[in-house]
Write a protein that holds these residues in place. Structure first.
Motif, short mmCIF file in Angstrom:
data_model
loop_
_atom_site.label_atom_id
_atom_site.label_comp_id
_atom_site.label_asym_id
_atom_site.label_seq_id
_atom_site.Cartn_x
_atom_site.Cartn_y
_atom_site.Cartn_z
N LEU A 52 -3.43 7.59 1.76
CA LEU A 52 -3.09 6.18 1.55
C LEU A 52 -4.28 5.41 0.98
CD1 LEU A 52 -0.97 3.93 1.90
CD2 LEU A 52 -1.94 3.51 4.17
N GLY A 53 -4.10 4.85 -0.22
CA GLY A 53 -5.14 4.09 -0.87
C GLY A 53 -6.07 4.91 -1.75
N GLY A 54 -5.98 6.24 -1.67
CA GLY A 54 -6.90 7.10 -2.41
C GLY A 54 -6.29 7.85 -3.57
N SER A 99 12.31 13.63 5.81
CA SER A 99 10.93 14.07 5.61
C SER A 99 9.98 13.29 6.51
CB SER A 99 10.52 13.88 4.14
OG SER A 99 10.78 12.55 3.71
N ILE A 100 8.99 13.98 7.06
CA ILE A 100 7.92 13.38 7.85
C ILE A 100 6.61 13.75 7.17
CG2 ILE A 100 6.73 13.33 10.08
CD1 ILE A 100 9.37 14.07 11.42
N VAL A 101 5.85 12.73 6.73
CA VAL A 101 4.70 12.96 5.86
C VAL A 101 3.42 12.39 6.47
CG1 VAL A 101 3.74 12.55 3.55
CG2 VAL A 101 6.21 12.87 3.84
N ASP A 102 2.40 13.24 6.53
CA ASP A 102 1.06 12.84 6.95
C ASP A 102 0.32 12.32 5.72
OD1 ASP A 102 -1.80 12.99 7.33
OD2 ASP A 102 -1.50 14.30 9.04
N ALA A 152 0.83 -1.21 0.00
CA ALA A 152 0.00 0.00 0.00
C ALA A 152 0.86 1.26 0.00
CB ALA A 152 -0.94 -0.02 1.21
N PHE A 153 1.95 1.24 0.77
CA PHE A 153 2.86 2.38 0.83
C PHE A 153 3.84 2.39 -0.35
CE2 PHE A 153 2.36 2.77 5.65
CZ PHE A 153 1.82 4.05 5.62
N ALA A 176 9.69 9.16 6.78
CA ALA A 176 8.77 8.73 7.83
C ALA A 176 7.36 9.11 7.38
CB ALA A 176 9.10 9.39 9.16
N ILE A 177 6.45 8.15 7.47
CA ILE A 177 5.09 8.38 6.97
C ILE A 177 4.11 7.66 7.86
CG2 ILE A 177 5.19 6.44 5.34
CD1 ILE A 177 3.59 8.30 3.37
N TYR A 178 2.96 8.26 8.06
CA TYR A 178 1.91 7.64 8.88
C TYR A 178 0.57 7.86 8.21
CZ TYR A 178 1.33 12.49 10.50
OH TYR A 178 1.15 13.84 10.55
#
Length: 383
Positions: free
Chosen positions: A185-187, A177-180, A63-64, A199-201
């Motif tokens: 995700l998925g869209g 990089s820190i990414v929201d 997914a990522f 870094a991603i959440y």
């Protein structure tokens, strides 16, 4: 003290109605995802459950679009995923360039300051994308910055920022990089490795159409190196990923270490939601969201309803529109809920009382949902 007994309350079982969820999240949950969450609970160290966790990790990597070994689901919602990134990677006194073009960019700033770091703000008008040139100017003005933090899909406004360009800038200027990606995700297109995201959440309840309460997260090897080189302990025990890694590790022969009791049934649900995404295919899911957005856009514009975000920066899965003049925001949303079992979202922050947020996320991005919304909204506004 007098002795007394508190009587047991007489409360009936809770039976929620079947709503159509077209707000900013949670989104409609696929029936098979709900069914997965109702399966028998296993122990969180049961070999069968551990095997399923490995599959969740593999599905999250898909997914990522990453090969990051440190890819997992935080046992808490997306806000905890955000905090996990900041408390693990950012140390006191370090400088972070924070892009703020909505509510969730502001929450990033608050996280930076709570860990004792310094936030350098790059502000953009609500409803617009992060200005890449302004970010580069900030990086040039602050060569000692260690991180660049931004929201890929700003849920409060429906604006998409150029994650690929911003992460390339971070690399150019020696920042992590820190990414929201809670709403992306998925869209929409998201490629962690190809874009160099460190870094991603995200969140389980948006375009993954899973039950709320889990936060997919991924750290690049460079982010893991930064975490392991910390000079100070991670301030949150529960979110300390150096402790959690031993539970999610799938290294050959590695023994799972106990950290906390995982939300077993919620992870069943996430497994099924991710399996459905893989079955559809990422590119197909992105295309479906775009196609459904086009249908919704045409219907809303035919009613005279205007979008807040310019077409080039618009999220297909989170449609923020201006409330027509003279229309009572709360009254319309209440009527949609009461008469049609249909939920749309109110505006947040600067858009409170001025906009509606209409979600087309995951399982909710379907033609029948759009038809229901347009009919219901037309009826309520007509009255």
């Amino acid at each position: 003290m007098p002795h007394y007994t508190i009587l047991a309350p007489k409360i009936s079982p809770f039976f929620p109605p079947r709503r159509t969820l077209m707000g900013p999240g949670p989104s409609d949950v696929h029936p098979s995802v709900l069914a997965a969450g109702a399966k028998p609970t296993l122990g969180h160290l049961d070999p069968l459950f551990v095997g399923m966790m490995d599959e969740v990790k593999t599905l999250l990597q898909y997914a990522f679009q990453t090969q990051n070994e440190m890819t997992l689901a935080v046992s808490a919602p997306g806000s905890a995923g955000m905090e996990a990134c900041f408390v693990n990677l950012v140390e006191p006194g370090e400088k972070v360039i924070v892009c703020r073009n909505g509510v969730f960019g502001e929450r990033m700033r608050q996280n930076v300051e709570r860990v004792g770091a310094v936030a350098v703000l790059v502000d953009n008008e609500w409803g617009t994308a992060v200005d890449v040139a302004a970010v580069e100017a900030a990086l040039q003005a602050h060569p000692d910055a260690k991180f660049l933090a931004f929201v890929h899909a700003e849920t409060s406004t429906g604006a998409r920022s150029d994650a690929q360009a911003l992460c390339a800038l971070a690399k150019q200027y020696g920042c992590l990089s820190i990414v929201d990606a809670v709403t992306s995700l998925g869209g929409i297109e998201l490629r962690v490795d190809a874009w160099g995201i460190d870094a991603i959440y995200s969140g389980s309840q948006k375009c993954l159409s899973c039950v709320p309460g889990l936060s997919p997260l991924s750290f690049s090897p460079a982010a893991v190196e930064k975490l392991k080189a910390r000079k100070t302990p991670v301030q949150s025990w529960f979110l300390d990923q150096t402790l959690v890694m031993g539970y999610w590790s799938s290294s050959q022969g590695a023994k799972r270490s106990y950290h906390h009791t995982a939300p077993v049934n919620a992870l069943y649900a996430l497994h099924e939601a991710l399996r459905l995404l893989a079955e559809e295919g990422l590119e197909a899911a992105w295309a479906r969201h775009a196609a459904m957005h086009a249908e919704l856009r045409d219907g809303l514009e035919a009613m005279g309803i205007e979008f807040v975000v310019a077409a080039a920066d618009r999220l297909p899965q989170l449609n923020t529109v201006h409330i027509p003049a003279g229309v009572d925001d709360a009254a319309v949303r209440a009527r949609l809920l009461a008469d049609y079992n249909l939920e749309i979202g109110a505006g947040l922050g600067a858009l409170a009382g001025k906009a509606w947020r209409i979600g087309l996320m995951g399982y909710a991005a379907r033609r029948e949902n759009i038809a229901l919304l347009l009919k219901a909204l037309g009826d309520v506004l007509g009255k």
